[in-house]
Scaffold this motif. Structure first.
Motif: not given
Length: 810
Positions: A297-312
């Motif tokens: 999942v490519y977020t471009g210049s935006v730093t992802p806010t999810v964490a490993v183990g998150d169900k999304v």
């Protein structure tokens, strides 16, 4: 040069050094070529706004507005607008939005991009829509004749790409036209051309900041069209699309270009540098082994806010990213909206990478055509296996390092310990149809420094785990979330024996763009290689000696300062005071780094061997073999082989010298053949890959073969040594052309197959450098001296080699 590298995606500083081409890595922040007529007679980027939906913004979406200052419609079929971050690294990539239709004479054309979370006013009805999340303050927009993403990340490289129709850098963008980027962009301000659409190819002068004023082809402005996005009625319930539906059974997603809604998955890895984004994987796999359950999942210049183990649940547009010309693609979900349902979930079990799971065959043979549309066969082909697991978690255990850690914090390992091993721990590349399927590149998903400094033969003990990704610099790789522990096997640099009194020792060494601006440490280490590890040969043929000011392109061609500094370093290392001979090239004609004027050079120990000087050799005069009563001699010495031949266009011309050892003439021909630049990579979407550069090397080999034949015609017992960086393998058509007619013997073929290498590239130990002898030189002792290629810490990227010969009568 090794198998060619396309541009791409990785967490590294710009412009990968082009191995053995003589082109040094550099980022040249220069303007594009001047200048179009004012106003432009073609389409231009008229306005750019990246603040849509940001804090303080009124408009909900980013946009790019095009304009046509000409008197005829401008057809946009097959065109795109593309975006690059303002301060790109080599990991950055262009995002593209395809265009349709045309711009009317004097008209406008509106491209809407990503919506933010704020704003109250939609854009007018867009003429084309994309999902690029542009920065509000800094970036680069290009109008491109084509829809394949650009690969340039410097202003100079983008200027050289003929597909770029117009380009606007704003904020602090390093990729821009002219003296600087357009300034003043913000959440509330766009940058735009004036009413005249002046385009002098200087963004700073042509565009100014102001309130955004989007206009579409119908002349509508905000309030005259467009609708708010339809709200998601069930944001916590999965949609009908699963990851395996996105990935499909071929290399290209069947849903490419479509928006997918609320795709479920577990976050397995998060990348916060370079190409930012995260991987998700569906723990409920389907029954089809061809369909991957993971995707980036490519977020471009935006730093992802999810964490490993998150169900999304992820909503976004499915795209295929091509990291370089001829490369395969990466299936991605772009411009995502993510809903986190829960945290701390168990991760799906990783696929195991080992000799039992990774197939022995590399790829289906499509006779040089594309394999992109072929159904995947992961049980049969390694490339299909990795593609069928693209984006999924994978792991390997206790893997041997087959390519030393690079300056970009990458290390190559093999998951197949018995696959074509070298005696020093590498994996030898022995034929085009056996590229070694056990190789895989390991990169840290965290800090690059997490990857240990490893040499060939070391081991990553324990388990290494990460997501399977793909880039243009090596193909499939593991983005490691867990790295094994480095076990140092203590690989040592080799030292060859000293030549005996009756042996003439001749060596070849590519010293990788050496010039006086290089640090003293590089000179000292290269000198130590000559003195300690090669035991001070009588003759050393050097490749990639640059002129006296290196890459400065001011017409300088002499290399006396470079050679003086190097021979002084050899003396300081305890070696002899070498003399040298060379022929200065004509400025800018021999390829390599622009301004560098690389050439071959002979160093020789005058106390052991004499050089026969014959005047007249220069950059354009062809050396000839002359038959005399005493045998063959050269018309000029030193000289160059047929420098006017098309075989040497933009490439180094062979240097020929006549030496005497114990009174016997010995002819030495130093070579640096055309690089592999332009060849498709091993992992190309075309299989087998097209090796277009070999055509020129075969022409070069023919020229050298013809000259050697002329020497043997003048004296059938002539002592001829042909050596240097041939940029090709012992099994290649280049080498078979060079040895045609039995006039030369490639000494690499006298070694066991497991020892036939001088270079390590993408985990393959391979041969680029060679020494060949004429039939009269029957008594020889040959050695490839491994001191660079297998190590993380290198003085050069090539290993030198040496032959000790006994000409008859010595």
């Amino acid at each position: 040069m090794p198998i060619a590298r396309p541009s791409r995606h990785r967490n590294r500083a710009a412009a990968l050094a082009l191995i053995s081409t003589g082109i040094a890595a550099s980022v040249v922040l220069t303007g594009l070529p001047a200048a179009h007529a004012t106003p432009s007679s073609q389409a231009v980027v008229a306005e750019v706004y990246g603040g849509g939906g940001n804090s303080g913004a009124t408009l909900t979406n980013d946009f790019v507005e095009l304009a046509n200052a000409g008197s005829a419609a401008y057809d946009l079929a097959g065109y795109s607008v593309q975006y690059l971050p303002g301060s790109p690294s080599a990991a950055s990539k262009w995002q593209a939005t395809a265009l349709t239709g045309a711009i009317a004479p004097g008209g406008r054309y509106l491209v809407s991009e990503s919506a933010g979370t704020g704003g109250t006013t939609p854009l007018p009805a867009a003429d084309a829509s994309g999902s690029i999340a542009m920065s509000g303050t800094s970036g680069t927009i290009a109008l491109v004749n084509g829809t394949t993403p650009l690969t340039c990340i410097t202003a100079a490289d983008c200027a050289a790409d003929p597909r770029v129709v117009d380009l606007v850098g704003f904020g602090t963008a390093v990729v821009r036209e002219g003296s600087g980027p357009a300034t003043g962009a913000s959440n509330t301000a766009s940058v735009a051309r004036g009413a005249s659409l002046a385009d002098t190819d200087d963004n700073a002068a042509d565009l100014t900041a102001g309130a955004p004023t989007p206009v579409n082809a119908a002349g509508q402005t905000p309030g005259g069209g467009g609708t708010d996005p339809t709200p998601d009625p069930e944001p916590t319930e999965p949609g009908t699309t699963r990851i395996h539906d996105i990935q499909g059974t071929t290399r290209v997603s069947p849903l490419k270009g479509q928006t997918v809604t609320r795709v479920p998955g577990i976050v397995t890895g998060v990348r916060t540098t370079g190409s930012k984004g995260y991987w998700i994987q569906d723990p409920e796999a389907d029954a089809d082994a061809r369909t991957s359950e993971g995707v980036f999942v490519y977020t471009g210049s935006v730093t992802p806010t999810v964490a490993v183990g998150d169900k999304v649940l992820v909503t976004g547009k499915v795209s295929e990213y091509y990291p370089g010309t001829g490369s395969q693609s990466v299936t991605e979900v772009t411009a995502p909206t993510t809903a986190v349902l829960s945290a701390g979930n168990a991760l799906p079990a990783p696929v195991t990478l080992d000799a039992a799971t990774v197939p022995a065959a590399y790829a289906p043979d499509a006779a040089g055509g594309s394999i992109e549309g072929l159904p995947l066969d992961p049980a049969r082909y390694a490339l299909d296996f990795y593609e069928a697991h693209e984006g999924e978690l994978a792991r390997f255990s206790d893997a041997r390092v087959v390519g030393g850690t690079t300056q970009y914090h990458e290390v190559w390992v093999t998951v197949k310990p018995d696959e074509n091993p070298t005696r020093r721990g590498g994996t030898v590349y022995g034929s085009y149809d056996q590229p070694n399927t056990g190789r895989i590149k390991v990169m840290s998903i965290g800090a690059g420094a997490d990857v240990p400094a490893a040499d060939v033969g070391d081991r990553l003990a324990g388990t290494t785990t990460g997501a399977i990704d793909y880039d243009g610099f090596g193909g499939y790789n593991l983005q490691a979330t867990q790295l094994g522990t480095l076990v140092d096997k203590g690989l040592e640099r080799e030292v060859t024996r000293k030549q005996k009194g009756g042996e003439l020792a001749v060596a070849t060494y590519n010293v990788e763009n050496l010039d006086p601006t290089d640090p003293a440490d590089k000179f000292a280490r290269l000198a130590d290689g000559v003195v300690t590890h090669l035991s001070s040969p009588d003759i050393v043929a050097l490749e990639e000696i640059q002129d006296d000011n290196g890459a400065a392109d001011d017409g300088t061609v002499a290399a006396g300062q470079t050679l003086q500094k190097f021979t002084d370093a050899i003396v300081a290392a305890g070696g002899p005071r070498y003399s040298w001979r060379s022929v200065d090239p004509t400025d800018g004609t021999d390829g390599g780094e622009p301004g560098g004027n690389i050439r071959q050079v002979f160093l020789f120990n005058p106390h052991r061997v004499q050089f026969t000087d014959r005047a007249g050799g220069d950059a354009t005069t062809a050396v000839k073999a002359v038959k005399t009563r005493k045998g063959a001699e050269l018309s000029v010495s030193p000289g160059r082989i047929n420098p006017g031949s098309e075989a040497w266009n933009a490439s180094r011309k062979p240097l020929v010298g006549e030496f005497r050892f114990h009174g016997k003439p010995v002819f030495v021909i130093a070579n640096h053949f055309n690089s592999k630049g332009g060849d498709q990579p091993l992992h190309s979407v075309n299989q087998q890959p097209v090796r277009s550069s070999e055509t020129q090397r075969k022409l070069q080999a023919t020229e050298v073969n013809t000259f050697v034949k002329s020497l043997l015609a003048a004296d059938r017992d002539a002592n001829v040594v042909v050596l240097g960086d041939l940029n090709d393998y012992e099994f290649s058509g280049t080498v078979s052309t060079l040895t045609s007619g039995g006039v030369l013997k490639d000494l690499l073929t006298t070694l066991p197959k497991s020892e036939r290498y001088t270079y390590v590239y993408e985990g393959n130990s391979q041969s680029l450098d060679h020494i060949l002898l004429s039939p009269a030189l029957r008594r020889f002792d040959y050695d490839v001296v491994h001191i660079n290629a297998e190590f993380a810490d290198q003085a050069s990227d090539h290993d030198p080699q040496i032959v000790r010969i006994k000409p008859d009568g010595c």
